[in-house]
Scaffold this active site. Structure first.
Site, PDB file in Angstrom:
ATOM      1  N   ASP A  61      19.890 -16.938 -19.955  1.00 41.80           N
ATOM      2  CA  ASP A  61      20.040 -18.243 -20.603  1.00 41.80           C
ATOM      3  C   ASP A  61      21.238 -18.929 -19.976  1.00 41.80           C
ATOM      4  OD1 ASP A  61      20.817 -20.332 -22.542  1.00 41.80           O
ATOM      5  OD2 ASP A  61      19.168 -19.467 -23.695  1.00 41.80           O
ATOM      6  N   LEU A  62      21.087 -20.209 -19.680  1.00 41.66           N
ATOM      7  CA  LEU A  62      22.142 -20.936 -18.971  1.00 41.66           C
ATOM      8  C   LEU A  62      23.448 -21.002 -19.760  1.00 41.66           C
ATOM      9  CD1 LEU A  62      21.554 -22.108 -16.214  1.00 41.66           C
ATOM     10  CD2 LEU A  62      21.447 -24.364 -17.233  1.00 41.66           C
ATOM     11  N   LEU A  83      17.729 -26.172 -12.234  1.00 44.24           N
ATOM     12  CA  LEU A  83      16.847 -27.171 -12.854  1.00 44.24           C
ATOM     13  C   LEU A  83      16.833 -27.061 -14.375  1.00 44.24           C
ATOM     14  CD1 LEU A  83      13.713 -26.901 -10.507  1.00 44.24           C
ATOM     15  CD2 LEU A  83      15.868 -28.098 -10.121  1.00 44.24           C
ATOM     16  N   SER A  87      16.071 -31.515 -21.361  1.00 38.46           N
ATOM     17  CA  SER A  87      15.826 -32.651 -20.464  1.00 38.46           C
ATOM     18  C   SER A  87      15.229 -33.874 -21.152  1.00 38.46           C
ATOM     19  CB  SER A  87      14.898 -32.206 -19.326  1.00 38.46           C
ATOM     20  OG  SER A  87      13.565 -32.098 -19.801  1.00 38.46           O
ATOM     21  N   SER A 128      20.349 -36.922 -12.256  1.00 40.37           N
ATOM     22  CA  SER A 128      19.303 -37.817 -12.772  1.00 40.37           C
ATOM     23  C   SER A 128      19.669 -39.288 -12.647  1.00 40.37           C
ATOM     24  CB  SER A 128      19.078 -37.480 -14.246  1.00 40.37           C
ATOM     25  OG  SER A 128      18.358 -38.510 -14.881  1.00 40.37           O
ATOM     26  N   GLU A 130      19.126 -41.243 -14.860  1.00 43.17           N
ATOM     27  CA  GLU A 130      19.653 -41.635 -16.177  1.00 43.17           C
ATOM     28  C   GLU A 130      21.165 -41.852 -16.111  1.00 43.17           C
ATOM     29  OE1 GLU A 130      18.303 -41.998 -19.651  1.00 43.17           O
ATOM     30  OE2 GLU A 130      16.794 -42.649 -18.231  1.00 43.17           O
ATOM     31  N   TYR A 152      22.311 -37.039 -23.181  1.00 44.62           N
ATOM     32  CA  TYR A 152      21.717 -36.355 -22.018  1.00 44.62           C
ATOM     33  C   TYR A 152      22.378 -36.847 -20.727  1.00 44.62           C
ATOM     34  CZ  TYR A 152      18.349 -35.577 -18.218  1.00 44.62           C
ATOM     35  OH  TYR A 152      17.770 -35.253 -17.016  1.00 44.62           O
ATOM     36  N   ARG A 187       3.726 -32.433 -16.463  1.00 50.36           N
ATOM     37  CA  ARG A 187       4.806 -33.078 -17.208  1.00 50.36           C
ATOM     38  C   ARG A 187       4.706 -32.679 -18.679  1.00 50.36           C
ATOM     39  NH1 ARG A 187       9.905 -35.140 -17.221  1.00 50.36           N
ATOM     40  NH2 ARG A 187       9.944 -37.352 -16.684  1.00 50.36           N
TER      41      ARG A 187
HETATM   42  P1  NDP Z   1      11.488 -29.581 -18.094  1.00 49.93           P
HETATM   43  O1  NDP Z   1      11.965 -30.044 -19.425  1.00 49.93           O
HETATM   44  O2  NDP Z   1      10.021 -29.552 -17.800  1.00 49.93           O
HETATM   45  O3  NDP Z   1      12.031 -28.094 -17.838  1.00 49.93           O
HETATM   46  C1  NDP Z   1      13.296 -27.687 -18.292  1.00 49.93           C
HETATM   47  C2  NDP Z   1      13.471 -26.214 -17.977  1.00 49.93           C
HETATM   48  O4  NDP Z   1      14.774 -25.797 -18.447  1.00 49.93           O
HETATM   49  C3  NDP Z   1      12.460 -25.288 -18.678  1.00 49.93           C
HETATM   50  O5  NDP Z   1      12.120 -24.248 -17.785  1.00 49.93           O
HETATM   51  C4  NDP Z   1      13.263 -24.738 -19.845  1.00 49.93           C
HETATM   52  O6  NDP Z   1      12.812 -23.485 -20.313  1.00 49.93           O
HETATM   53  C5  NDP Z   1      14.621 -24.590 -19.166  1.00 49.93           C
HETATM   54  N1  NDP Z   1      15.722 -24.418 -20.121  1.00 49.93           N
HETATM   55  C6  NDP Z   1      16.047 -25.222 -21.157  1.00 49.93           C
HETATM   56  N2  NDP Z   1      17.125 -24.743 -21.792  1.00 49.93           N
HETATM   57  C7  NDP Z   1      17.487 -23.589 -21.142  1.00 49.93           C
HETATM   58  C8  NDP Z   1      18.523 -22.645 -21.316  1.00 49.93           C
HETATM   59  N3  NDP Z   1      19.427 -22.748 -22.302  1.00 49.93           N
HETATM   60  N4  NDP Z   1      18.602 -21.594 -20.455  1.00 49.93           N
HETATM   61  C9  NDP Z   1      17.694 -21.453 -19.467  1.00 49.93           C
HETATM   62  N5  NDP Z   1      16.684 -22.322 -19.252  1.00 49.93           N
HETATM   63  C10 NDP Z   1      16.582 -23.388 -20.082  1.00 49.93           C
HETATM   64  O7  NDP Z   1      12.246 -30.457 -17.010  1.00 49.93           O
HETATM   65  P2  NDP Z   1      11.742 -30.991 -15.573  1.00 49.93           P
HETATM   66  O8  NDP Z   1      11.087 -29.897 -14.850  1.00 49.93           O
HETATM   67  O9  NDP Z   1      11.061 -32.289 -15.745  1.00 49.93           O
HETATM   68  O10 NDP Z   1      13.135 -31.330 -14.886  1.00 49.93           O
HETATM   69  C11 NDP Z   1      13.871 -30.351 -14.164  1.00 49.93           C
HETATM   70  C12 NDP Z   1      15.332 -30.757 -14.114  1.00 49.93           C
HETATM   71  O11 NDP Z   1      15.472 -31.991 -13.441  1.00 49.93           O
HETATM   72  C13 NDP Z   1      15.997 -30.943 -15.469  1.00 49.93           C
HETATM   73  O12 NDP Z   1      17.344 -30.549 -15.326  1.00 49.93           O
HETATM   74  C14 NDP Z   1      15.925 -32.438 -15.709  1.00 49.93           C
HETATM   75  O13 NDP Z   1      16.946 -32.846 -16.578  1.00 49.93           O
HETATM   76  C15 NDP Z   1      16.123 -32.944 -14.295  1.00 49.93           C
HETATM   77  N6  NDP Z   1      15.528 -34.226 -13.985  1.00 49.93           N
HETATM   78  C16 NDP Z   1      14.191 -34.425 -14.212  1.00 49.93           C
HETATM   79  C17 NDP Z   1      13.600 -35.602 -13.857  1.00 49.93           C
HETATM   80  C18 NDP Z   1      12.155 -35.859 -14.112  1.00 49.93           C
HETATM   81  O14 NDP Z   1      11.746 -37.027 -14.035  1.00 49.93           O
HETATM   82  N7  NDP Z   1      11.348 -34.853 -14.389  1.00 49.93           N
HETATM   83  C19 NDP Z   1      14.388 -36.670 -13.181  1.00 49.93           C
HETATM   84  C20 NDP Z   1      15.771 -36.325 -12.940  1.00 49.93           C
HETATM   85  C21 NDP Z   1      16.298 -35.139 -13.331  1.00 49.93           C
HETATM   86  P3  NDP Z   1      11.681 -23.349 -21.465  1.00 49.93           P
HETATM   87  O15 NDP Z   1      10.366 -23.418 -20.736  1.00 49.93           O
HETATM   88  O16 NDP Z   1      11.969 -22.017 -22.032  1.00 49.93           O
HETATM   89  O17 NDP Z   1      11.883 -24.485 -22.415  1.00 49.93           O
HETATM   90  P1  GDR Z   2      13.172 -40.824 -19.563  1.00 55.95           P
HETATM   91  O1  GDR Z   2      11.633 -40.443 -19.773  1.00 55.95           O
HETATM   92  O2  GDR Z   2      13.875 -41.073 -20.830  1.00 55.95           O
HETATM   93  O3  GDR Z   2      13.195 -41.909 -18.526  1.00 55.95           O
HETATM   94  O4  GDR Z   2      13.765 -39.463 -18.958  1.00 55.95           O
HETATM   95  P2  GDR Z   2      10.617 -40.744 -20.966  1.00 55.95           P
HETATM   96  O5  GDR Z   2       9.280 -40.601 -20.373  1.00 55.95           O
HETATM   97  O6  GDR Z   2      10.938 -39.943 -22.175  1.00 55.95           O
HETATM   98  O7  GDR Z   2      10.914 -42.288 -21.323  1.00 55.95           O
HETATM   99  C1  GDR Z   2      10.703 -43.326 -20.379  1.00 55.95           C
HETATM  100  C2  GDR Z   2      10.756 -44.666 -21.070  1.00 55.95           C
HETATM  101  O8  GDR Z   2       9.594 -44.818 -21.906  1.00 55.95           O
HETATM  102  C3  GDR Z   2      10.004 -45.373 -23.142  1.00 55.95           C
HETATM  103  N1  GDR Z   2       9.019 -45.032 -24.186  1.00 55.95           N
HETATM  104  C4  GDR Z   2       8.731 -43.792 -24.617  1.00 55.95           C
HETATM  105  N2  GDR Z   2       9.191 -42.588 -24.228  1.00 55.95           N
HETATM  106  C5  GDR Z   2       8.684 -41.488 -24.840  1.00 55.95           C
HETATM  107  N3  GDR Z   2       9.100 -40.277 -24.434  1.00 55.95           N
HETATM  108  N4  GDR Z   2       7.759 -41.569 -25.860  1.00 55.95           N
HETATM  109  C6  GDR Z   2       7.287 -42.780 -26.284  1.00 55.95           C
HETATM  110  O9  GDR Z   2       6.471 -42.833 -27.190  1.00 55.95           O
HETATM  111  C7  GDR Z   2       7.783 -43.937 -25.637  1.00 55.95           C
HETATM  112  N5  GDR Z   2       7.519 -45.266 -25.789  1.00 55.95           N
HETATM  113  C8  GDR Z   2       8.280 -45.911 -24.900  1.00 55.95           C
HETATM  114  C9  GDR Z   2      11.384 -44.769 -23.364  1.00 55.95           C
HETATM  115  O10 GDR Z   2      12.076 -45.515 -24.377  1.00 55.95           O
HETATM  116  C10 GDR Z   2      11.964 -44.890 -21.980  1.00 55.95           C
HETATM  117  O11 GDR Z   2      12.470 -46.166 -21.762  1.00 55.95           O
HETATM  118  C11 GDR Z   2      13.061 -38.708 -17.988  1.00 55.95           C
HETATM  119  C12 GDR Z   2      13.414 -37.219 -18.218  1.00 55.95           C
HETATM  120  O12 GDR Z   2      12.614 -36.435 -17.371  1.00 55.95           O
HETATM  121  C13 GDR Z   2      14.862 -36.959 -17.882  1.00 55.95           C
HETATM  122  O13 GDR Z   2      15.121 -35.552 -17.953  1.00 55.95           O
HETATM  123  C14 GDR Z   2      15.138 -37.480 -16.473  1.00 55.95           C
HETATM  124  O14 GDR Z   2      16.485 -37.267 -16.132  1.00 55.95           O
HETATM  125  C15 GDR Z   2      14.790 -38.947 -16.375  1.00 55.95           C
HETATM  126  O15 GDR Z   2      13.418 -39.106 -16.694  1.00 55.95           O
HETATM  127  C16 GDR Z   2      15.025 -39.504 -14.981  1.00 55.95           C
END
Ligand code: NDP
Ligand code: GDR
Length: 334
Positions: A61-62, A83, A87, A128, A130, A152, A187
């Site tokens: 665990d991280l 990663l 998130s 990110s 964000e 976040y 996703r």
């Molecule tokens: P996900 O939410 O799909 O995956 C997150 C991962 O982190 C899962 O494997 C989860 O495990 C693990 N995790 C959560 N908490 C812990 C912990 N305490 N110890 C160990 N593992 C943990 O995220 P994504 O794959 O979409 O994203 C990967 C990374 O990139 C994240 O850091 C996210 O914030 C970042 N990011 C993502 C973007 C995107 O658009 N997808 C954009 C920019 C950055 P479990 O399966 O057990 O929950």
């Molecule tokens: P984000 O992704 O916050 O950009 O973070 P998300 O898809 O949750 O939201 C994107 C935008 O959509 C609007 N929104 C909604 N969002 C969700 N989840 N559910 C809804 O019903 C809804 N309706 C509108 C949100 O307000 C927002 O503006 C993602 C994550 O993967 C982060 O971990 C990562 O760092 C960033 O992308 C880049």
């Protein structure tokens, strides 16, 4: 010689695609797996890609530094991809301290563990877009000032600067990818793109009538996760560690995303999407629009998958999932 990688967050969207990519390059891939009472669903994404048996999953665990150290001692990786994170931005407003502990301090734990066990390894931090939050420039690059808008994003910013600091203080090969939103059929269902494509599939198959969303006016620069994990890998192949924006350079509103997804199955989104104030965030990121020129110039990375193709792939995958469930309802695991 074949390389070894350790991926934290291997069970998430990016971790699964990255594991697949590294395996295809001959890597031995270790992944951190946190303990869960629902272990049977934990490897779902890896299973979907057909690689669950090809990766070595180790407990950890991280937020537990000792487990980070032990995992690096076991894996002895050449490359570490951090990663793991809490998130989901919306959850970070409800659980800000947990988010800080995992998403922020968790990265510091991995950097510390690497400094102690394998300081010559290469480190990737999942930063990110964000972090740009309330944007300070229309098109965001590595030089754009940050302005985080959620717990976040604040936690990610801490992790980002710790990565820069370990690189500058200890000479570690630590790079940070500032990735804009990237999506796929893997996703998480809570994120807006997958929520929409899953909703489209349900409505098309008669399993639901409406889809509740929050702010439809926000715009995001959406790419495909399969393309983006390649950028992570390429960053760690560079002689010099650095930070890179990864984006498509196209921004689209949630509203337009809905239009694309519903029209893929011949439906009008306005007949089905309902907005709900409950889904609005305490503070919003209105626009994200990235410029990945630095990555293109440094190592030739460009986004390959168009938004249209990605939406079609996601809708088709959700249709297939729901059709399979209708045909053969899963028995309870209990
Ligand atoms: P996900 O939410 O799909 O995956 C997150 C991962 O982190 C899962 O494997 C989860 O495990 C693990 N995790 C959560 N908490 C812990 C912990 N305490 N110890 C160990 N593992 C943990 O995220 P994504 O794959 O979409 O994203 C990967 C990374 O990139 C994240 O850091 C996210 O914030 C970042 N990011 C993502 C973007 C995107 O658009 N997808 C954009 C920019 C950055 P479990 O399966 O057990 O929950
Ligand atoms: P984000 O992704 O916050 O950009 O973070 P998300 O898809 O949750 O939201 C994107 C935008 O959509 C609007 N929104 C909604 N969002 C969700 N989840 N559910 C809804 O019903 C809804 N309706 C509108 C949100 O307000 C927002 O503006 C993602 C994550 O993967 C982060 O971990 C990562 O760092 C960033 O992308 C880049």
């Amino acid at each position: 010689m074949a390389k070894t990688a350790l991926i934290t967050g291997i069970t998430g969207q990016d971790g699964a695609y990255l594991a697949q990519h590294l395996l295809s390059h001959g890597y031995t891939v270790y992944g951190l797996l946190r303990r869960s009472a629902s272990a049977e669903i934990i490897g779902e994404r890896l299973r979907w890609l057909g690689i669950l048996d090809d990766v070595k999953l180790i407990d950890g665990d991280l937020i537990d530094l000792s487990s980070c150290i032990r995992n690096l001692e076991t894996a002895r990786p050449d490359e570490i991809y951090n990663l793991a994170a809490q998130s989901f931005v919306a959850t970070s407003f409800q659980q800000p301290l947990l988010t800080g502990a995992v998403t922020g301090l968790g990265a510091a734990n991995m950097l510390e563990a690497m400094r102690i066990v394998c300081p010559k390894a290469r480190f990737y931090q999942a930063s990110s877009s964000e972090m740009f939050g309330k944007i300070q420039e229309q098109l965001q690059t590595e030089r754009t000032p940050f302005y985080p808008r959620s717990p976040y994003a604040v936690a990610k910013l801490y992790a980002h600067w710790m990565t820069v600091n370990y690189r500058e203080s200890f000479g570690m090969h630590a790079s940070s990818g500032i990735l804009f939103n990237h999506e796929s059929p893997l996703r998480g269902i809570e994120f807006v793109t997958r929520k929409v494509t899953d909703g489209v599939a349900r409505i098309k198959l008669g399993l639901a009538r409406e889809l509740r969303l929050g702010n439809l006016s926000a715009t995001r620069d959406w790419g495909h996760a399969r393309d983006y994990v390649q950028a992570m890998h390429l960053m760690l192949q560079q002689d010099t560690p650095d930070d890179y924006v990864i984006a498509t350079n196209r921004t689209t509103s949630i509203r337009d995303f809905c239009q694309m997804a519903f029209s893929h199955v011949g439906l009008n989104w306005q007949d089905h999407v309902v907005t709900s104030a409950d889904l609005l965030r305490p503070s919003e990121v209105d626009v994200l629009h990235g410029d990945a020129s630095k990555a293109r110039e440094a190592f030739g990375w460009v986004a390959k998958t168009s938004l249209e193709d990605m939406v079609a792939e996601m809708v088709e995958a959700d249709l297939a999932r729901h059709r399979a469930r209708i045909a053969a309802p899963a028995p309870s695991q209990l």
